[in-house]
Design a protein around this motif. Sequence first.
Motif, mmCIF file in Angstrom:
data_model
loop_
_atom_site.group_PDB
_atom_site.id
_atom_site.type_symbol
_atom_site.label_atom_id
_atom_site.label_comp_id
_atom_site.label_asym_id
_atom_site.label_seq_id
_atom_site.Cartn_x
_atom_site.Cartn_y
_atom_site.Cartn_z
ATOM 1 N N GLU A 35 0.846 -1.191 0.000
ATOM 2 C CA GLU A 35 0.000 0.000 0.000
ATOM 3 C C GLU A 35 0.883 1.243 0.000
ATOM 4 N N ASN A 36 0.835 1.970 -1.110
ATOM 5 C CA ASN A 36 1.632 3.188 -1.243
ATOM 6 C C ASN A 36 3.099 2.970 -0.893
ATOM 7 N N GLY A 37 3.644 1.900 -1.424
ATOM 8 C CA GLY A 37 5.063 1.626 -1.245
ATOM 9 C C GLY A 37 5.434 0.946 0.050
ATOM 10 N N LYS A 38 4.450 0.574 0.873
ATOM 11 C CA LYS A 38 4.736 -0.096 2.135
ATOM 12 C C LYS A 38 4.156 -1.508 2.094
ATOM 13 N N ILE A 39 4.962 -2.486 2.451
ATOM 14 C CA ILE A 39 4.500 -3.873 2.506
ATOM 15 C C ILE A 39 3.707 -4.050 3.799
ATOM 16 N N THR A 40 2.415 -4.339 3.673
ATOM 17 C CA THR A 40 1.550 -4.395 4.851
ATOM 18 C C THR A 40 1.333 -5.814 5.378
ATOM 19 N N ASP A 41 1.447 -6.811 4.521
ATOM 20 C CA ASP A 41 1.346 -8.200 4.977
ATOM 21 C C ASP A 41 1.921 -9.115 3.910
ATOM 22 N N GLY A 42 2.127 -10.365 4.288
ATOM 23 C CA GLY A 42 2.644 -11.335 3.338
ATOM 24 C C GLY A 42 2.986 -12.644 4.027
ATOM 25 N N LYS A 43 2.936 -13.712 3.263
ATOM 26 C CA LYS A 43 3.338 -15.032 3.758
ATOM 27 C C LYS A 43 3.972 -15.804 2.616
ATOM 28 N N PHE A 44 5.078 -16.510 2.918
ATOM 29 C CA PHE A 44 5.819 -17.238 1.898
ATOM 30 C C PHE A 44 6.174 -18.624 2.420
ATOM 31 N N THR A 45 6.057 -19.626 1.554
ATOM 32 C CA THR A 45 6.429 -20.990 1.889
ATOM 33 C C THR A 45 7.679 -21.375 1.112
ATOM 34 N N ILE A 46 8.667 -21.884 1.813
ATOM 35 C CA ILE A 46 9.968 -22.224 1.233
ATOM 36 C C ILE A 46 10.070 -23.739 1.132
ATOM 37 N N ASP A 47 10.403 -24.227 -0.055
ATOM 38 C CA ASP A 47 10.486 -25.672 -0.321
ATOM 39 C C ASP A 47 11.870 -26.179 0.065
ATOM 40 N N MET A 48 11.991 -26.784 1.257
ATOM 41 C CA MET A 48 13.295 -27.234 1.738
ATOM 42 C C MET A 48 13.830 -28.426 0.949
ATOM 43 N N ASN A 49 12.938 -29.157 0.269
ATOM 44 C CA ASN A 49 13.398 -30.252 -0.597
ATOM 45 C C ASN A 49 14.145 -29.744 -1.826
ATOM 46 N N SER A 50 14.028 -28.453 -2.102
ATOM 47 C CA SER A 50 14.647 -27.891 -3.309
ATOM 48 C C SER A 50 16.051 -27.343 -3.051
ATOM 49 N N ILE A 51 16.598 -27.560 -1.852
ATOM 50 C CA ILE A 51 17.943 -27.061 -1.558
ATOM 51 C C ILE A 51 18.912 -27.524 -2.646
ATOM 52 N N SER A 52 19.601 -26.557 -3.235
ATOM 53 C CA SER A 52 20.542 -26.853 -4.310
ATOM 54 C C SER A 52 21.910 -26.272 -3.979
ATOM 55 N N VAL A 53 22.955 -27.035 -4.274
ATOM 56 C CA VAL A 53 24.336 -26.562 -4.142
ATOM 57 C C VAL A 53 24.826 -26.204 -5.540
ATOM 58 N N ASP A 54 25.186 -24.947 -5.744
ATOM 59 C CA ASP A 54 25.492 -24.473 -7.097
ATOM 60 C C ASP A 54 26.980 -24.364 -7.400
ATOM 61 N N ASP A 55 27.840 -24.522 -6.394
ATOM 62 C CA ASP A 55 29.277 -24.346 -6.632
ATOM 63 C C ASP A 55 30.024 -25.678 -6.728
ATOM 64 N N LEU A 56 29.262 -26.788 -6.749
ATOM 65 C CA LEU A 56 29.872 -28.104 -6.916
ATOM 66 C C LEU A 56 29.203 -28.831 -8.072
ATOM 67 N N GLU A 57 29.840 -29.907 -8.533
ATOM 68 C CA GLU A 57 29.279 -30.715 -9.609
ATOM 69 C C GLU A 57 29.400 -32.194 -9.265
ATOM 70 N N GLY A 58 28.656 -33.009 -9.981
ATOM 71 C CA GLY A 58 28.784 -34.458 -9.869
ATOM 72 C C GLY A 58 28.470 -34.983 -8.484
ATOM 73 N N ASP A 59 29.259 -35.986 -8.044
ATOM 74 C CA ASP A 59 29.022 -36.639 -6.761
ATOM 75 C C ASP A 59 29.180 -35.675 -5.588
ATOM 76 N N ASP A 60 30.111 -34.726 -5.700
ATOM 77 C CA ASP A 60 30.305 -33.765 -4.608
ATOM 78 C C ASP A 60 29.033 -32.944 -4.390
ATOM 79 N N LYS A 61 28.417 -32.511 -5.469
ATOM 80 C CA LYS A 61 27.157 -31.756 -5.386
ATOM 81 C C LYS A 61 26.057 -32.609 -4.767
#
Length: 210
Positions: free
Chosen positions: A69-95
């Motif tokens: 509302e007029n540039g101010k966040i008045t409410d909100g709710k977010f759900t985070i999918d913990m099964n989607s945890i991704s490691v982006d700086d490794l590859e293969g078996d290490d990842k």
Amino acid sequence: MKKILLLGIGVLLFVSCKKEEKIEPTTVETGISGMFITDSTSTLNWTGSKQTGKHSGTIKIKTGGFTVENGKITDGKFTIDMNSISVDDLEGDDKINLEEHLKGTKPDVVDHFFNVVKYPEATFIVTGFMNENGSDMLEGDLTIKDKTNKVKFAVSLTEADGFVTMSSPEFKIDRTQWGVNYGSKSIFSDLGDKFINDDIALQINMKAKK
């Protein structure tokens, strides 16, 4: 095109963290108003570190929405999918191995970190929006592994063509406040130099539409 830019520069910590860091000023150009639903591309970037290095990756924001509302966040709710945890700086078996370790999907590491079988989701519920020392801050309750703590961080919003992008500068949380204790020298006194830092750096990259 409406645009609001709320720039917060610097590392912000949870209320429970021991140190306070300087918060740089923000500027507000014009207002945004409306209800916005998060897009499936929204992510939470993370970085964890230890004495010998660090790793980084993303976690998907599964669902959510917020009201402005007029540039101010008045409410909100977010759900985070913990099964989607991704490691982006490794590859293969290490990842694969580190992702399984963080998720707890191997029998011998079930609750080392996030135990996603028992706790597949985390949530963030907005409880406040305020300006502190010239920076616009979003405050809310973050629940991980059924433990809830209040967090506060700077945000920036930009709007174009019906979409709003919410982002933040990097901020840190103390993982032990949510019972994520593996390798913490503040919990275990016999680790020597084989510890993992308690702080996890987070950064929000969320896209939403009316």
